[in-house]
Design a protein around this motif. Sequence first.
Motif, PDB file in Angstrom:
ATOM      1  N   UNK A   1       6.410  -8.636  -8.250  1.00 34.38           N
ATOM      2  CA  UNK A   1       5.905  -8.174  -6.759  1.00 34.38           C
ATOM      3  C   UNK A   1       5.111  -6.690  -6.724  1.00 34.38           C
ATOM      4  N   UNK A   2       5.649  -5.874  -7.610  1.00 35.03           N
ATOM      5  CA  UNK A   2       5.032  -4.741  -7.657  1.00 35.03           C
ATOM      6  C   UNK A   2       3.496  -4.661  -8.188  1.00 35.03           C
ATOM      7  N   UNK A   3       3.343  -5.667  -8.828  1.00 32.82           N
ATOM      8  CA  UNK A   3       1.869  -6.031  -9.415  1.00 32.82           C
ATOM      9  C   UNK A   3       1.125  -6.402  -8.105  1.00 32.82           C
ATOM     10  N   UNK A   4       1.430  -7.045  -7.162  1.00 34.71           N
ATOM     11  CA  UNK A   4       0.662  -7.623  -6.180  1.00 34.71           C
ATOM     12  C   UNK A   4       0.402  -6.418  -5.225  1.00 34.71           C
ATOM     13  N   UNK A   5       1.178  -5.412  -5.142  1.00 38.33           N
ATOM     14  CA  UNK A   5       1.019  -4.024  -4.282  1.00 38.33           C
ATOM     15  C   UNK A   5       0.057  -3.452  -4.818  1.00 38.33           C
ATOM     16  N   UNK A   6       0.083  -3.229  -6.216  1.00 39.27           N
ATOM     17  CA  UNK A   6      -1.178  -2.484  -6.947  1.00 39.27           C
ATOM     18  C   UNK A   6      -2.218  -3.123  -6.660  1.00 39.27           C
ATOM     19  N   UNK A   7      -2.475  -4.448  -6.654  1.00 43.63           N
ATOM     20  CA  UNK A   7      -3.691  -5.064  -6.523  1.00 43.63           C
ATOM     21  C   UNK A   7      -4.375  -4.646  -4.952  1.00 43.63           C
ATOM     22  N   UNK A   8      -3.532  -4.844  -4.013  1.00 43.07           N
ATOM     23  CA  UNK A   8      -3.743  -4.703  -2.588  1.00 43.07           C
ATOM     24  C   UNK A   8      -4.275  -3.099  -2.658  1.00 43.07           C
ATOM     25  N   UNK A   9      -3.569  -2.093  -3.133  1.00 46.84           N
ATOM     26  CA  UNK A   9      -3.847  -0.718  -3.116  1.00 46.84           C
ATOM     27  C   UNK A   9      -5.144  -0.545  -3.758  1.00 46.84           C
ATOM     28  N   UNK A  10      -5.622  -1.041  -4.779  1.00 47.92           N
ATOM     29  CA  UNK A  10      -7.045  -1.161  -5.477  1.00 47.92           C
ATOM     30  C   UNK A  10      -8.000  -1.565  -4.514  1.00 47.92           C
ATOM     31  N   UNK A  11      -7.714  -2.727  -3.942  1.00 45.87           N
ATOM     32  CA  UNK A  11      -8.727  -3.485  -3.164  1.00 45.87           C
ATOM     33  C   UNK A  11      -9.000  -2.663  -1.705  1.00 45.87           C
ATOM     34  N   UNK A  12      -8.021  -1.865  -1.461  1.00 46.22           N
ATOM     35  CA  UNK A  12      -8.337  -1.203  -0.118  1.00 46.22           C
ATOM     36  C   UNK A  12      -8.829   0.334  -0.575  1.00 46.22           C
TER      37      UNK A  12
END
Length: 81
Positions: free
Chosen positions: A1-12
């Motif tokens: 789940x932490x990996x998914x949050x990191x990807x979203x942060x990078x995309x934003x």
Amino acid sequence: MKKKGTYILIILLLPLIFFTVDFSLAKNNKPPIFAIKTAMYKDGGTKAYQGLGYKVVDYNQMDGRKDVVFISPFINWGEPE
């Protein structure tokens, strides 16, 4: 789940970084590095670039403008209203 949050942060954050870098380059009359060249005009070499939510025009007219204009719905800078 932490990996998914990191990807979203990078995309934003990436579009914000692109926007900020190209804006500061335009303020210093330099062409953008993250926008794609979309047109080149036969007035001396004016180039138009399109970025994520913004447009940059690098004027190079033979008898006229020689500046860089940043056009965005968020920032009104360089272009008359």
